[in-house]
Design an enzyme around this catalytic site. Structure first.
Site, PDB file in Angstrom:
ATOM      1  N   HIS A 488       0.833  -1.205   0.000  1.00  0.00           N
ATOM      2  CA  HIS A 488       0.000   0.000   0.000  1.00  0.00           C
ATOM      3  C   HIS A 488       0.869   1.257   0.000  1.00  0.00           C
ATOM      4  CE1 HIS A 488      -3.614   2.427   1.161  1.00  0.00           C
ATOM      5  NE2 HIS A 488      -2.676   3.195   1.687  1.00  0.00           N
ATOM      6  N   GLU A 489       1.812   1.315   0.933  1.00  0.00           N
ATOM      7  CA  GLU A 489       2.662   2.509   1.017  1.00  0.00           C
ATOM      8  C   GLU A 489       3.567   2.630  -0.209  1.00  0.00           C
ATOM      9  OE1 GLU A 489       2.022   4.731   3.095  1.00  0.00           O
ATOM     10  OE2 GLU A 489       0.700   3.560   4.384  1.00  0.00           O
ATOM     11  N   HIS A 492       1.855   4.576  -2.902  1.00  0.00           N
ATOM     12  CA  HIS A 492       2.011   6.030  -2.802  1.00  0.00           C
ATOM     13  C   HIS A 492       3.363   6.462  -3.364  1.00  0.00           C
ATOM     14  CE1 HIS A 492      -1.637   6.840  -0.671  1.00  0.00           C
ATOM     15  NE2 HIS A 492      -1.312   6.134   0.395  1.00  0.00           N
ATOM     16  N   HIS A 495       3.423   6.460  -7.093  1.00  0.00           N
ATOM     17  CA  HIS A 495       2.698   7.609  -7.641  1.00  0.00           C
ATOM     18  C   HIS A 495       3.656   8.796  -7.772  1.00  0.00           C
ATOM     19  CE1 HIS A 495      -1.539   9.666  -7.630  1.00  0.00           C
ATOM     20  NE2 HIS A 495      -0.902   9.797  -8.773  1.00  0.00           N
TER      21      HIS A 495
END
Length: 707
Positions: A488-489, A492, A495
Site C-alpha cells: 500500500h505505502e 504512494h 505515484h
C-alpha cells in the site's frame, strides 16, 4: 576510532553481500537470493557503514544540512527566493506564465517545509528536530503571509479569469485554478472584516480538533461496584474504579465485550460539545467563503467533485450491499450460537470478534506461521520484480553519503527505468525504534517537476513503517498484513516516482484525497493475488516456496466478511456527510441523535442506546467530509484491477498504459475526467458501485473456493 574500525569491517561484509549472491543449501535445495533481497535481509547495524563511504554531505544530500544550523540557512534562502518570486508575479515585465512563477514559489517553500516537517518528526537527535521545527514555523508563517497577500491573489485571479499574456495549456489552466482555490480557502477574496472572521474560525477549528482528538483516546473510569465481581478481573482496577481503555474486541466472553463497548462509548458531554462546535465552525467558515457547506469546500477539485455525487454514491452502495452484509451477519450469528449455548442475537460488540475468529478458523492460517516465507528481503525482491514486469522499473540499493541519513538503519533505493534512467529516490525507514512515531505513511521530501532546461527534478520520498527489526539470526519477517501494508505505502511512493508532471504542485500524491489513494489501494490487489505472492513467498532459511494452496487460503482469509466491513465504512461515510453537509440540524439535536438515525437506516445492526461511537472517531478531524474517499478510491482501484490486471497482473502493456494515462499526470488533470478516459467509461455512481459489487462477488468466490 572504535566506530570507524567497526564500520570498516562491517562495510567489507556488506560489500560481499552486495557483489555476490547469497545461497541457501538444505536437503538438496539450492536458492540464490538477489543482492536486493540479501541487503534487506541484513541486520540494520551492518548498514551503518553506508553513512561513511563517501564525502561529507547533509541530510537527503542537501549540503546545508550537515548540521542543525543548516536549517536556518535553508529557511533564509527560501524567504529571499520567495520575495523575488512574489516581485516577479507582480511585475508588469513578467517573462513567463504566471502559473510557472507560482509553482516555483510553491516548490521553493515545499522543498524546505516538507523536509523540515519530516526531520522534526523522525530525527532522533533533539538538536536536529528542534532546528527543523523552527524552520517549519518560519515557513508556515511565510505561507500565512502569502495566503493573505491581496496583490498576489489579484494577479493570479486576473490571469485565471481573463487569461495570461502568454499562451497556456489545459494543464496550465487547471493548476492555476488549484492555486486560486488554495488562496480562496483562506477567505482572501472577502472584505477584511469577513476575512478576519475566517481566520478566527480556522484557529478555533484547529484548537477544537486537537482537544477532540485528545478526548478520543482517553480511558473511561467507572465505580467498580457498577460491574459484577466476575467481570472486574478483565479490566484494570485503580482504587475504587474500573478503567476501560478500549473495546476489548478480542475478549472471549461476550459480557466482557458488551461491558467494554457500553462503558468506553458512553456519551461524553464535553466531547459532544467539542465536536458540535467544530462542525459549526467549519460550516460557518465554509459559508463565509461562499460554499453551501463545509462538504462542498472539502470536495472542491476532488474525483467526486460534489457532496451530492458522494451522497448518491453512498446511498446506492448502502442499498446494494445490504443483502450481502446480512449474509455475513447471519453467518456470524450462527458462529455465536454455536459458541454460546444460550447466546443472544449478534450485537455490535460481537462483529470484530467473530470476524477475527472466522479468518483464523476457516482457513487455519496464522500470520506467525506464514511470516518465515515473507522476509523483508524476499518481499522487496518481489516488489522489484513486479515493477519490472509492469513498468520496466527496478529498485536498486544505493550507497548513501556520510551524513545523508537521519538514522543508521535506513535503506536508500534508486528507482530506475530501463530506458529513462533514475526516476527518483525512496528512503526506507522501515524498522520500529524507541521514540519513532507509530504510523505507517509516505512522506514527500521533494516533488518532481519539469525544470526550465528540460531536465526533471527527481522526486524524493520516505516510506515510514514500523516493522520488527531483525535479530542476529533472523531477518525481518512480515505477517500477511504487513506485506499488504508495505505494498500500500509503496503504491504512494510509485505515484510520486512514476509521475512526470510539469508542476510540483500536482506531482504524485499532491492531488485530491479520493484520487491519491487509488494507486495505493490498487497495489493491495497485487499484494493479495496468489500469482504475485508466489513469485517471492519463500522460506528465509530453505528457500522453499509457499505452496499455492496456502497462498489461496491466505488471500481468502483477507476476504472474509468483506461485505459487512464495506457496509460499516459506508455508514461511517454517510454519517460524516450528514454532519458536514448542507442539511443542517436543529440546535437541540446532538451528533449522537444523528448517529442513531444514520446507523439505524444504513447499517445492518441497530444503534445501542446510551453509546456515542462518533465521539471516539478521530477521523472526523483529519478527514472531515472526506471519509468517503476510501470507498471511492477502492471503487476506482477495483475497476482498474478488473479491467486491466485481473487476467494478467504482470502485463507490461497494461502497466505502461496505466502509468502514461494515470500515474504520470499526478494531480495535473481533473481526476474524474482522467479516470473516465482511462477506463473508457463515464465515472458515475452506478459504475463505481458496480465495480465494488463485482469485487465483493469475486472475494466471495475466492473464499468458497479456498474452503
Amino acid at each position: 576510532m572504535l566506530l570507524l574500525r567497526r564500520t570498516k569491517s562491517v562495510f567489507g561484509q556488506w560489500k560481499i553481500l552486495k557483489n555476490s549472491h547469497k545461497s541457501v543449501h538444505r536437503a538438496g535445495l539450492v536458492h540464490t537470493w538477489s543482492p536486493l533481497a540479501s541487503a534487506f535481509n541484513t541486520k540494520p547495524s551492518k548498514l551503518l557503514s553506508l553513512q561513511f563511504t563517501k564525502g561529507l554531505t547533509g541530510l537527503f544530500g542537501v549540503p546545508e544540512l550537515q548540521d542543525p544550523e543548516g536549517f536556518y540557512l535553508l529557511k533564509e534562502n527560501a524567504i529571499h527566493e520567495a520575495d523575488d518570486l512574489v516581485e516577479e508575479c507582480l511585475s508588469n515585465n513578467r517573462t513567463r506564465k504566471m502559473v510557472e512563477v507560482f509553482d516555483e514559489l510553491s516548490d521553493s517553500l515545499c522543498r524546505v517545509a516538507d523536509l523540515a516537517e519530516f526531520i522534526r518528526m523522525a530525527h532522533p537527535q533533539p538538536r536536529f528536530s528542534h532546528a527543523a521545527e523552527d524552520a517549519c514555523i518560519a515557513i508556515g508563517g511565510l505561507v500565512e503571509q502569502l495566503n493573505t497577500h491581496r496583490m498576489l491573489y489579484d494577479s493570479l485571479c486576473k490571469v485565471v479569469q481573463h487569461g495570461d499574456k502568454f499562451p497556456t495549456t489545459d494543464v496550465d489552466d487547471h493548476v492555476a485554478k488549484l492555486f486560486l482555490f488554495d488562496f480562496e480557502q483562506s477567505g482572501i477574496h472577502l472584505n477584511e472584516d469577513l476575512r478576519q472572521q475566517v481566520v478566527i474560525l480556522n484557529e478555533s477549528i484547529l484548537t477544537l480538533g486537537q482537544h477532540f482528538m485528545n478526548g478520543t483516546l482517553q480511558a473511561r473510569a467507572i465505580r467498580k461496584e457498577k460491574l459484577p465481581e466476575s467481570l472486574r478481573q478483565h479490566f484494570a482496577i485503580e482504587g475504587d474504579n474500573i478503567i476501560v481503555t478500549g473495546l476489548y474486541a478480542d475478549a472471549t466472553m461476550e459480557i466482557t465485550r458488551e461491558a467494554a463497548y457500553k462503558i468506553f462509548l458512553h456519551p461524553d458531554p464535553h466531547q459532544e460539545s467539542l465536536l458540535t462546535e467544530m462542525i459549526k465552525a467549519r460550516h460557518g467558515m465554509a459559508t463565509l467563503c461562499g460554499f453551501p457547506s463545509y462538504a462542498h469546500r472539502a470536495l472542491n477539485g476532488s474525483l467526486a467533485e460534489t457532496p451530492e455525487f458522494v451522497v448518491d454514491f453512498l446511498k446506492l452502495l448502502a442499498r446494494e450491499i445490504r443483502p450481502r452484509a446480512q449474509e455475513d451477519f447471519a453467518e456470524m450469528n450462527e458462529m455465536k450460537k454455536a459458541q454460546y449455548i444460550h447466546s443472544r442475537d449478534l450485537a455490535l460488540w460481537d462483529v470484530p470478534y467473530f470476524s477475527s475468529q472466522a479468518r483464523q478458523n476457516k482457513f487455519l492460517i496464522s500470520g506467525s506461521d506464514l511470516a518465515p516465507y515473507f522476509s523483508l528481503g524476499a518481499v522487496m525482491e518481489g516488489l522489484s520484480g513486479l515493477l519490472w514486469s509492469l513498468y520496466n522499473v527496478t529498485l536498486e540499493l544505493e550507497e548513501p553519503c556520510s551524513g545523508e541519513l537521519w538514522c543508521s538503519d535506513i535503506y536508500k533505493l534508486a528507482v530506475k527505468h530501463g530506458s529513462e534512467g533514475v526516476l527518483g529516490y525512496i528512503y526506507c525507514d522501515f524498522y520500529e525504534r524507541h521514540g519513532k512515531a507509530h504510523q505507517d505513511c509516505h512522506f514527500t521530501i521533494r516533488g518532481g517537476k519539469l525544470l526550465p532546461d528540460g531536465s526533471y527534478q527527481l522526486p524524493i520520498v520516505v516510506l515510514h513503517l514500523n516493522l520488527p527489526p531483525p535479530s542476529w539470526s533472523t531477518p525481518c519477517l512480515l505477517t500477511p498484513g504487513m506485506v499488504e501494508n508495505l505494498f500500500h505505502e509503496m503504491g504512494h511512493a510509485l505515484h510520486s516516482m512514476l509521475a512526470r508532471t510539469q508542476y510540483q504542485h500536482v506531482t504524485g500524491t499532491r492531488c485530491s484525497t479520493d484520487f491519491a489513494e487509488v494507486p495505493s489501494i490498487l497495489m493491495e490487489f497485487f499484494a493479495l493475488d496468489p500469482r504475485v505472492l508466489g513469485t517471492f513467498a519463500r522460506h528465509y532459511k530453505t528457500g522453499e516456496r509457499l505452496p499455492h494452496e496456502r497462498l489461496e487460503k491466505m488471500a481468502a482469509s483477507k476476504s472474509v466478511f468483506a461485505a459487512s466491513e464495506m457496509q460499516l465504512q459506508t455508514f461511517y461515510s454517510l454519517l460524516d456527510q450528514r454532519l458536514h453537509g448542507q442539511e443542517r440540524w436543529k440546535e437541540t439535536t446532538s451528533t449522537t441523535q444523528i448517529l442513531e438515525e444514520v446507523q439505524n437506516k444504513y447499517y445492518g445492526l441497530p444503534y445501542v442506546k446510551n453509546t456515542a461511537w462518533q465521539l471516539r472517531f478521530g477521523h472526523l478531524v483529519g478527514y472531515g467530509a472526506k471519509y468517503y474517499a476510501y470507498l471511492v478510491s477502492r471503487a476506482v482501484a477495483s475497476w482498474i484491477w478488473q479491467k486491466y490486471f485481473l487476467q494478467d497482473p504482470f502485463s507490461r502493456d497494461m502497466g505502461e498504459k496505466y502509468r502514461s494515462e494515470v500515474l504520470s499526470h499526478g494531480g495535473g488533470k481533473p481526476p474524474r475526467a482522467m479516470v473516465g478516459e482511462f477506463l473508457a467509461r463515464e465515472v458515475t455512481t452506478d459504475s463505481m458501485v458496480d465495480a465494488l459489487m463485482t469485487d465483493l462477488d469475486q472475494k466471495k468466490v475466492r473464499v468458497e473456493a479456498a474452503l
